[in-house]
Design an enzyme around this catalytic site. Structure first.
Site, PDB file in Angstrom:
ATOM      1  N   ASN A  42      27.223   6.742  28.075  1.00 22.05           N
ATOM      2  CA  ASN A  42      26.896   5.868  29.199  1.00 22.05           C
ATOM      3  C   ASN A  42      26.535   6.724  30.405  1.00 22.05           C
ATOM      4  OD1 ASN A  42      26.912   4.003  31.366  1.00 22.05           O
ATOM      5  ND2 ASN A  42      28.363   2.694  30.278  1.00 22.05           N
ATOM      6  N   CYS A  99      25.497   0.585  29.652  1.00 22.82           N
ATOM      7  CA  CYS A  99      26.072   0.003  28.432  1.00 22.82           C
ATOM      8  C   CYS A  99      25.192  -1.135  27.913  1.00 22.82           C
ATOM      9  CB  CYS A  99      27.498  -0.492  28.689  1.00 22.82           C
ATOM     10  SG  CYS A  99      27.634  -1.630  30.092  1.00 22.82           S
ATOM     11  N   HIS A 105      30.523  -5.527  31.341  1.00 19.38           N
ATOM     12  CA  HIS A 105      30.345  -4.505  30.299  1.00 19.38           C
ATOM     13  C   HIS A 105      29.690  -5.144  29.074  1.00 19.38           C
ATOM     14  CE1 HIS A 105      30.995  -0.832  28.189  1.00 19.38           C
ATOM     15  NE2 HIS A 105      31.819  -1.378  27.309  1.00 19.38           N
ATOM     16  N   ASP A 139      30.586   0.497  21.134  1.00 20.82           N
ATOM     17  CA  ASP A 139      30.981   0.383  22.537  1.00 20.82           C
ATOM     18  C   ASP A 139      30.739   1.732  23.214  1.00 20.82           C
ATOM     19  OD1 ASP A 139      32.081  -0.115  24.985  1.00 20.82           O
ATOM     20  OD2 ASP A 139      34.038  -0.758  24.256  1.00 20.82           O
TER      21      ASP A 139
END
Length: 1116
Positions: free
Chosen positions: A203, A208, A455, A472
């Protein structure tokens, strides 16, 4: 402050931004006196480990409106064995809302890699009516990068500071936090490749949303193969080529063992660092990226891939009911936007998508040849694409609240999606009946957070097996189907009770994490889409380039792992000094990072290392003499002493430890090589204690040039007089040329370069090994026209303070307009004079400068005041960083004069015309409101020459104040309040004993929120004590020019503290207004309830500041 076990948490009353507070200002909070929490803390600590500990913390803040700090921390409280505190921004974190976050109180002291997960709510208590308490909840995994989380736009400051609303009572604000802590797995020790076979994406700051989309696209193998087959060449630069950058990224995702960076890709988009810290919309990025790739694929072997994968078609139709007429229009789509609000699942959304609308009554369809006809209007699908991208409309505009909101309702989606259901009701009759539109779920993109941020991550099953994976950012984990599907439906989640003995209800949280985009693959196309992609699909030049990158990365990793076995030796020679001085550096002798480096095993003897040097430089060992460098107290770095023969027998590791007390892995040396007249190396001359090695720089004041000319050994008791002829020879001067000598002593923080007395001995002048002497022809006789810096001292001071500044117009803050070479010591007047001269402006005082914020890469909000910065350095510094950017603007009057004036923006409401004109009023700060009105009279059109004006303070569609004529304007704030000027109606000038002036506002009622929303222009109305509502309504209708039909729909109510009491035409209105001098008169008003269908005026931007998200752009 108190800490209690937690009663139930209500559902959040609205959705706002969930982000780390990202405040860069270093000023700390002020300490607060608090009640002891010891007794309640013990109760929390004693809870069962396997249950999520929970507690409520109450924070009472007195003198709230008088706080002049930007941010304020609460006392620390304990939940689940962890330390927490609330962080609030009483005046908003760069927004006109209260900002609040939950913060890990001891984050700076926690061990590397710490992490904790909490579900929590934050509340501002309504102290008059608890049902109006504003409570918002969320969840977050806290770590060192995101140690606080919460709501940047918690509630409007106008509501918080409105004394009638009940959030501030006796200037006291009560804030509550309900926190439930859950266990988390160790984020940092997880090896994604080892555990799952896949790697994540790093990131860059707020990317994200991009990472989740890129992982989804990468795991569509047909798409990946097409990207690999886009033509690129070995001469392309990934930072300037989207296809090559995407190929590089996909290759690394396929073959790397660790998470992959996306900087090359974002650079190829044309993004700067600021773009990477702006969170955007996945749907928008998906469309923009696919359009860009579609364009780049044209004319190549993979042309049309985007259409083949993602393009479907639907037909818009209008069909008349009573005549034979049908109008159709075919349209293509790459994704479908499906309603979430009011739909329980995907099938409900598709039902709504193809729902038939009847055009009848006033809404009849005008058909060619047939005129107005009753008709059916709708959409049917002609074909669906192999890869179906469904964008769920989780974000919608709320017209009542005039803002975007996130829809967190429960919304189900199946693993297998049948779009041929119920006799193919979604498809048009012309659709190909041989195609079976049965889809299987490939990926689920999730958004966790609120309307302004949060997020993104993705659940993907790359091979369509039963095994799901969560992507993630850097972390990839195996997940079960329930986590990927059911837990992303949204809705509410209930946590179990943690203290059953307290007889309290369980936590109930709105699930802010829910599916936002779905990707389905048609089962009949599975073999084609989920195809094999291997190295033969990757261009050879790309394989070679990326393998080389991997090898270099592996080599660096290996070197890092073995670093403790090696020493880096940096060897400087005369050639380095010759090449660097006057070009790369001016002070000291060399930049050690630009000299030859050797990576040598520590156990190797130094004599063996000399053999390596002989091979590298071609200088036999017997001609080498090495000097150790030393850092002096004045922060200069000079050769200090030669190595002894005994030291040269030691190992490299021992020698480094002797020479380097800083204990780093480097050894810095100067290689002295003596040369004869034939320029061949000679054995080094013997050095006694009396011998001093000096280094010489020559300065040319005409050319403003400094260069290295060599070194000499001198005797300590010798004098500079003895070497003048030698120096003239080195410089190429006549033997008897008069020269001046200066010792370069230091340069930090200030330059010290002092004249040397040629008659004193070197020892008397305190010269020692490694000292630098600068010399030049005598400056006597040089005029200022011939040179700017006649002495080397003056030149070095100039170089030390030299600063190239990039100037940008404040109107175009992203574009460099021109550069000026200035001195850091230039004062304010000199800087603006240089700028004015460059712009061709005669009056430099009309230049106003604004400093640069290094963090946001934007201008600072406040400009530099006239002579408000002493030096250029003061203008460029931002906390601990130095910028090279200044913003300028050219004013219409000199800045000192402008600063002596107060500038007010006044909205003038014309008495008879429906128009508002904004006027900028500039008057001396000592002026009164009466002066403002007199100035305004000269600028506006009055209804008659004798008209009197008044100035009002309007905030969120309420009149808060009529300014007295004698009030000074210096403290009037027009940044948040709207200043409104208007003519005083004749009926209000001479009020009788039975007359009274009341406030009249427009309002709407939000039944869902049980709140009142004011809008439009508020006004005063003079009413008589015996006047009925029916009589007053007639006057209001006439005043506002409302048509009868519309006016008949209006309702009228007396409102006090936001509660409406509806009135009948026969009611005496004045009886509701009890007191004439009540404080907060704006909270007792006659309300006109109706829909807001008036266009927004531009001036209203001051009182309803909407921040618009920067659109996604790919520039290249």
């Amino acid at each position: 402050m108190t800490l209690l076990t937690t009663p139930p948490i209500d559902q959040a009353e609205g959705e706002q931004m969930l982000v780390p507070h990202a405040d860069f200002a270093p000023e700390g909070p002020q300490p607060m006196e608090v009640a002891s929490t010891e007794a309640t803390t013990n109760a929390v600590d004693a809870q069962a480990i396997d249950e999520p500990p929970s507690a409520r913390f109450t924070w009472k803040i007195e003198n709230f409106s008088k706080m002049n700090v930007k941010k304020q921390y609460s006392e620390v409280f304990h939940v689940g064995g962890f330390k927490w505190r609330i962080l609030t921004f009483p005046k908003g974190n760069n927004v006109d809302h209260l900002s609040m976050y939950l913060d890990v109180a001891d984050s700076s002291a926690l061990p590397y890699g710490w992490s904790r997960y909490a579900q929590f709510s934050l509340s501002v208590i309504n102290q008059i009516h608890s049902k109006f308490t504003i409570r918002k909840d969320t969840q977050h995994q806290f770590n060192s990068r995101e140690s606080d989380w919460g709501f940047t736009s918690f509630m409007p400051l106008s509501e918080l500071y409105d004394p009638g609303r009940g959030y501030l009572v006796n200037d006291t604000c009560i804030i509550e936090a309900d926190v439930a802590v859950r266990k988390v797995v160790d984020y940092w020790s997880h090896d994604s490749k080892k555990e799952t076979g896949y790697v994540g994406l790093k990131n860059q700051g707020a990317t994200c949303y991009m990472n989740s989309l890129l992982q989804t696209l990468y795991h569509i193998p047909y798409f990946r193969k097409a990207v690999y087959h886009m033509p690129t060449t070995e001469n392309d630069n990934p930072s300037g080529s989207i296809p090559l950058a995407l190929q590089s990224l996909f290759y690394k995702l396929q073959y790397s063992d660790t998470s992959v960076a996306t900087k090359e890709l974002t650079k190829s988009f044309g993004w700067d660092t600021y773009d990477s810290f702006m969170q955007h919309d996945v749907q928008e990025l998906n469309r923009v990226l696919c359009e860009k790739l579609e364009d780049k694929m044209k004319g190549t072997v993979v042309e049309g891939t985007i259409q083949q994968l993602f393009e479907g078609h639907h037909m818009n139709y209008i069909e008349c009911i009573n005549v034979e007429y049908k109008s159709t229009r075919k349209e293509s789509f790459y994704d479908l936007q499906l309603d979430v609000k009011g739909c329980k699942d995907i099938y409900s959304s598709f039902d709504k998508y193809v729902e038939v609308e009847r055009l009848e009554g006033d809404n009849k369809y005008h058909a060619e040849q047939y005129g107005l006809q009753d008709a059916r209007k709708g959409v049917l699908f002609i074909d669906f694409p192999p890869v179906l991208q469904l964008q769920l409309k989780r974000f919608e505009y709320d017209f009542v609240r005039d803002t975007m909101v996130k829809i967190n309702d429960r919304y189900e989606f199946p693993l297998q999606l049948d779009l041929d259901r119920e006799n193919r009701k979604y498809l048009s009759p012309e659709a190909d009946s041989s195609v079976r539109n049965l889809y299987t779920l490939h990926s689920v993109l999730v958004h966790s957070g609120g309307v302004h941020g949060g997020h993104y991550y993705a659940y993907i099953r790359p091979t369509l097996s039963d095994q799901w994976f969560k992507f993630d950012d850097e972390r990839v984990t195996k997940e079960d189907m329930k986590r990927a599907l059911e837990e992303q439906y949204g809705g509410e989640e209930e946590l179990p009770q943690t203290n059953p003995g307290f007889n309290n209800s369980p936590f109930k949280f709105t699930k802010y994490s829910n599916a936002y985009m779905l990707v389905y693959i048609r089962e009949s196309d599975t073999d084609k889409i989920i195809c094999n992609v291997d190295e033969k699909d990757i261009a050879e030049h790309l394989r070679i380039r990326l393998k080389k990158e991997q090898e270099e990365k592996e080599q660096k990793r290996k070197e890092k792992a073995e670093a403790h076995l090696y020493t880096i030796i940096k060897v400087a020679q005369d050639e380095d000094l010759l090449h660097q001085i006057g070009k790369d550096i001016y002070f000291d002798l060399v930049d050690h990072d630009k000299v030859r480096q050797f990576r040598i095993q520590k156990q190797l003897t130094f004599n063996s290392f000399k053999e390596e040097v002989a091979k590298e430089f071609g200088i036999p060992v017997q001609f080498q003499r090495f000097w150790l460098w030393a850092k002096r107290q004045n922060h200069t770095y000079r050769p200090n002493r030669p190595l002894t023969p005994q030291e040269e027998t030691q190992s490299v590791g021992q020698l480094r430890e002797v020479s380097n007390k800083a204990n780093n892995a480097e050894l810095k040396l100067f290689l002295e090589v003596a040369v004869g007249l034939d320029m061949q190396p000679l054995p080094p001359p013997e050095k006694t204690k009396e011998d001093i090695i000096l280094f010489f720089k020559l300065y040319d004041p005409i050319k403003e040039e400094l260069r290295y000319v060599g070194r000499l050994f001198v005797k300590g008791n010798g004098k500079p007089m003895d070497i003048l002829k030698k120096l003239n020879e080195i410089a190429g001067f006549a033997p008897d040329e008069e020269i001046e000598l200066f010792e370069e002593i230091k340069y930090d923080p200030n330059v010290m370069c002092e004249h040397i007395d040629k008659k004193l001995s070197f020892r008397s002048s305190q010269l020692e090994d490694g000292d630098i002497i600068c010399f030049q022809k005598s400056p006597q006789g040089l005029s200022s026209e011939e040179c700017n810096y006649p002495t080397v001292s003056a030149f070095l001071i100039y170089v030390h303070n030299r600063q190239v500044v990039r100037f940008r117009s404040l109107e175009k803050p992203k574009e460099d307009e021109f550069c000026l070479e200035l001195s850091k010591q230039n004062n304010y007047d000199e800087v603006v004079e240089y700028v004015a001269r460059h712009l061709g402006l005669d009056d430099a005082s009309k230049i106003r400068l604004t400093s640069h914020n290094c963090y946001s890469q934007q201008p600072k909000p406040q400009p530099i005041k006239y002579r408000g910065a002493e030096r250029l350095t003061d203008m460029l510094i931002h906390y601990n960083q130095i910028s090279d950017i200044l913003y300028y603007e050219v004013l219409d009057i000199p800045l000192p004069e402008l600063q002596g004036l107060k500038t007010l923006k006044v909205a003038f409401h014309h008495a008879t015309k429906d128009e508002v004109v904004i006027h900028t009023i500039r008057l001396p700060k000592q002026s009164s409101v009466g002066d403002v009105i007199n100035d305004l009279k000269s600028k506006v059109e009055l209804s008659h020459p004798d008209a009197e004006l008044r100035l009002l303070e309007v905030f969120y569609h309420k009149i808060y104040k009529i300014f007295p004529l004698q009030e000074k304007i210096e403290n009037i704030n027009d940044q948040y309040w709207t200043l409104r000027a208007e003519e005083i109606p004749e009926e209000e000038k001479n009020l009788g004993p039975n007359d009274r002036l009341i406030h009249v506002y427009h309002f709407m009622k939000d039944t869902a929120q049980n709140q009142i929303h004011n809008f439009g222009d508020p006004f005063f109305l003079n009413i008589n004590d015996n006047e009925t509502l029916g009589e007053i309504k007639m006057r209001i209708q006439k005043k506002l020019h409302v048509p009868d039909e519309e006016f008949s729909k209006w309702k009228f109510a007396f409102l006090s503290l936001g509660r409406p009491e509806y009135l009948q035409d026969s009611d005496i209105v004045s009886s509701r207004f009890q007191r004439r001098d009540v404080y907060g008169a704006w909270e007792q008003y006659l309300g006109l309830e109706h829909s807001d269908n008036t266009p927004k005026r531009s001036y209203a931007a001051n009182q309803n500041r909407h921040t618009f998200e920067k659109p996604v752009r790919i520039y290249n």
